[in-house]
Design a protein around this motif. Structure first.
Motif, short mmCIF file in Angstrom:
data_model
loop_
_atom_site.label_atom_id
_atom_site.label_comp_id
_atom_site.label_asym_id
_atom_site.label_seq_id
_atom_site.Cartn_x
_atom_site.Cartn_y
_atom_site.Cartn_z
N SER A 4 0.75 -1.12 0.14
CA SER A 4 0.02 0.13 0.23
C SER A 4 0.70 1.45 -0.20
O SER A 4 0.58 2.16 -0.18
CB SER A 4 -0.71 -0.20 0.84
N LEU A 5 2.03 1.21 1.07
CA LEU A 5 2.75 2.72 0.92
C LEU A 5 3.58 2.11 -0.61
O LEU A 5 3.60 3.74 -1.03
CB LEU A 5 4.06 2.09 1.88
N SER A 6 3.72 1.43 -1.21
CA SER A 6 4.12 1.44 -2.96
C SER A 6 3.53 1.99 -3.39
O SER A 6 3.52 3.30 -4.90
CB SER A 6 4.49 0.16 -3.42
N VAL A 7 1.92 1.62 -3.40
CA VAL A 7 0.91 2.07 -4.31
C VAL A 7 0.82 4.05 -3.99
O VAL A 7 0.31 5.33 -5.06
CB VAL A 7 -0.69 1.97 -3.63
N VAL A 8 0.59 4.10 -2.78
CA VAL A 8 1.05 5.45 -2.55
C VAL A 8 1.34 6.68 -3.06
O VAL A 8 1.30 7.45 -3.48
CB VAL A 8 0.41 5.79 -0.95
N LEU A 9 2.94 5.92 -2.81
CA LEU A 9 4.10 6.63 -3.27
C LEU A 9 4.32 6.45 -4.88
O LEU A 9 4.12 7.64 -5.39
CB LEU A 9 5.15 5.44 -3.18
N LEU A 10 3.68 5.47 -6.05
CA LEU A 10 3.20 5.50 -7.06
C LEU A 10 2.52 6.98 -7.75
O LEU A 10 2.28 7.25 -8.60
CB LEU A 10 2.87 4.22 -7.61
N LEU A 11 1.63 6.66 -6.60
CA LEU A 11 -0.38 7.72 -7.19
C LEU A 11 0.43 9.31 -6.77
O LEU A 11 0.21 9.51 -7.16
CB LEU A 11 -1.11 7.14 -6.37
N LEU A 34 -7.79 8.25 -5.62
CA LEU A 34 -7.18 7.39 -5.09
C LEU A 34 -6.04 6.99 -4.08
O LEU A 34 -5.46 6.09 -3.09
CB LEU A 34 -6.48 6.27 -6.30
N PHE A 35 -5.27 8.22 -4.78
CA PHE A 35 -4.30 8.85 -3.67
C PHE A 35 -4.55 8.76 -2.09
O PHE A 35 -4.06 8.69 -0.87
CB PHE A 35 -3.15 10.00 -4.10
N ALA A 40 -4.76 6.72 3.23
CA ALA A 40 -5.77 6.75 4.24
C ALA A 40 -5.01 5.44 4.64
O ALA A 40 -5.62 5.49 6.38
CB ALA A 40 -7.12 7.08 3.82
N SER A 41 -5.04 4.56 4.31
CA SER A 41 -4.46 3.54 4.31
C SER A 41 -2.80 2.72 5.42
O SER A 41 -3.29 1.95 5.85
CB SER A 41 -5.43 2.48 3.60
N THR A 42 -2.88 4.03 5.19
CA THR A 42 -1.11 3.59 5.33
C THR A 42 -0.83 3.90 7.04
O THR A 42 -1.79 4.53 7.36
CB THR A 42 0.05 4.47 4.89
N ASP A 43 0.26 4.10 7.20
CA ASP A 43 0.73 4.59 9.15
C ASP A 43 0.76 5.72 8.59
O ASP A 43 0.58 6.55 9.76
CB ASP A 43 2.08 3.59 9.77
N MET A 44 0.62 6.40 8.16
CA MET A 44 0.85 8.09 8.18
C MET A 44 -0.40 8.79 8.16
O MET A 44 -0.70 10.11 8.62
CB MET A 44 1.75 8.46 6.83
#
Length: 64
Positions: A4-11, A34-35, A40-44
């Motif tokens: 999920s962190l990779s997807v967030v970074l990519l987005l 989507l970003f 929202a689903s990460t630890d951030m």
């Protein structure tokens, strides 16, 4: 978590490129949504909430 962190970074990268390109159409809007969803689903998420709450509180304390 790592996926999920990779997807967030990519987005996030895609969002920055699209915004800097000056095109804000359906595609960039979808990427932005989507970003936010994946962020929202990460630890951030708690940190982002704290920053936004702090910012809102600071703005609320300004008196004119």
């Amino acid at each position: 978590m790592a996926i999920s962190l990779s997807v967030v970074l990519l987005l996030a990268i895609i969002l920055v490129v699209l915004i800097r390109g000056g095109s804000l159409k359906g595609g960039p809007a979808t990427v932005a949504i989507l970003f936010g969803f994946f962020l929202a689903s990460t630890d951030m998420a708690p940190s982002v909430n704290r920053v936004l709450d702090s910012l809102a509180e600071t703005i609320n304390q300004i008196s004119f």
